[in-house]
Design a protein around this motif. Sequence first.
Motif, PDB file in Angstrom:
ATOM      1  N   SER A  34       0.810  -1.212   0.000  1.00 52.85           N
ATOM      2  CA  SER A  34       0.000   0.000   0.000  1.00 52.85           C
ATOM      3  C   SER A  34       0.845   1.264   0.000  1.00 52.85           C
ATOM      4  O   SER A  34       0.307   2.367  -0.060  1.00 52.85           O
ATOM      5  N   GLU A  36       3.213   3.712  -1.842  1.00 50.87           N
ATOM      6  CA  GLU A  36       3.707   4.110  -3.148  1.00 50.87           C
ATOM      7  C   GLU A  36       5.154   4.603  -3.047  1.00 50.87           C
ATOM      8  O   GLU A  36       5.514   5.299  -2.096  1.00 50.87           O
ATOM      9  N   SER A  45       6.512   9.571 -10.487  1.00 49.07           N
ATOM     10  CA  SER A  45       5.933   8.652 -11.462  1.00 49.07           C
ATOM     11  C   SER A  45       5.510   9.414 -12.701  1.00 49.07           C
ATOM     12  O   SER A  45       5.129  10.591 -12.624  1.00 49.07           O
ATOM     13  N   THR A  50      -2.438   4.566  -9.618  1.00 54.20           N
ATOM     14  CA  THR A  50      -1.882   4.172  -8.323  1.00 54.20           C
ATOM     15  C   THR A  50      -1.343   2.749  -8.362  1.00 54.20           C
ATOM     16  O   THR A  50      -1.738   1.926  -9.186  1.00 54.20           O
ATOM     17  N   PHE A  51      -0.418   2.499  -7.452  1.00 56.40           N
ATOM     18  CA  PHE A  51       0.159   1.175  -7.228  1.00 56.40           C
ATOM     19  C   PHE A  51       0.902   0.630  -8.445  1.00 56.40           C
ATOM     20  O   PHE A  51       0.937  -0.575  -8.688  1.00 56.40           O
ATOM     21  N   SER A  53       4.045   1.272  -8.539  1.00 51.81           N
ATOM     22  CA  SER A  53       5.290   0.953  -7.850  1.00 51.81           C
ATOM     23  C   SER A  53       5.021   0.958  -6.358  1.00 51.81           C
ATOM     24  O   SER A  53       4.267   1.780  -5.857  1.00 51.81           O
ATOM     25  N   HIS A  54       5.649   0.024  -5.654  1.00 52.62           N
ATOM     26  CA  HIS A  54       5.425  -0.074  -4.222  1.00 52.62           C
ATOM     27  C   HIS A  54       6.568  -0.854  -3.589  1.00 52.62           C
ATOM     28  O   HIS A  54       7.442  -1.388  -4.277  1.00 52.62           O
ATOM     29  N   THR A  73       0.109  -4.320 -11.678  1.00 46.80           N
ATOM     30  CA  THR A  73      -1.291  -3.947 -11.496  1.00 46.80           C
ATOM     31  C   THR A  73      -2.090  -4.374 -12.722  1.00 46.80           C
ATOM     32  O   THR A  73      -1.529  -4.699 -13.762  1.00 46.80           O
ATOM     33  N   LEU A  84       9.108   5.103 -13.227  1.00 46.12           N
ATOM     34  CA  LEU A  84       9.418   5.541 -11.875  1.00 46.12           C
ATOM     35  C   LEU A  84      10.785   6.196 -11.953  1.00 46.12           C
ATOM     36  O   LEU A  84      11.790   5.526 -12.175  1.00 46.12           O
TER      37      LEU A  84
END
Length: 272
Positions: A34, A36, A45, A50-51, A53-54, A73, A84
């Motif tokens: 969860s 980022e 980015s 969203t998500f 990269s994590h 994702t 990224l």
Amino acid sequence: MKLLKFSPLLLALIASANAAVYRSDFNTLTSTPSVEIAGQDGWSSTSSTTFLSHTVAWNNGTGTTTAIAIGGTLDLSDQTTVGLNHSYGEELGRTTTKFDFSFTDSTFVVGDPDPDANYVALRDTFAYSVYSGAANIFSVVFTPLEVDPTVNPTAEWSMSYYVNGALGGSFFLEVEELGTYSLDLAFSKHGYQTAVDLVLNDGTNLFARNQTVDLDPVLTITSFGFDWTSTEAGGGDNEMLIDNLSVVPEPSSALLAGLAGLAFVSSRRRRA
């Protein structure tokens, strides 16, 4: 006791040598999907999705560590490339990159519980890239040999390089899913061109590749980063894991000459 006086030129050289250094093992980041990466530690980015990269907990063979992951994702609207990126600021011909990496495989096949029962998560393409302004001047690209896991359940990615966005050639190396690798990528001056030295370590063997590319080595790298290109709308569920990243300038001959001069001056003052 006399104080040493540093010349403005030498001070500028020392400051320059330390201005463009990035090193991280990502262990200070929270290990949860969860969190980022974009917005942390200088990373940004190229997508608002969203998500992409994590952080993840990665068992790299010697223990569990915190790594960053890009990809994985299933919410992209179309086939696209997202990145990224991290700012930098050094000559291309003086920059060395090192990082550990691994790939998770696409495991989602027809029949898995999903709202779209006919969807197959295909394998995606990943890259490490350096930029000068908005221009992607050099990339190491990892391309799946077979994008469909239902055709070949064993995933392998070939390694090629791109110069100014165009295919430059192949490194004639392949990496496999779930393997742990270390990559060293060094740029140096080769006349008015740039020499590229790549070393891949799979934990047992070292594979070295050398290329010369038509890039001015004094070009400034303004940013570096990792790119994910989805094979189709939605993307695959595979990820590239990255750890122990360092992007640093090698000592320039000017800095070494300056330090040698400083040692000479210091020696004369001691004798005086």
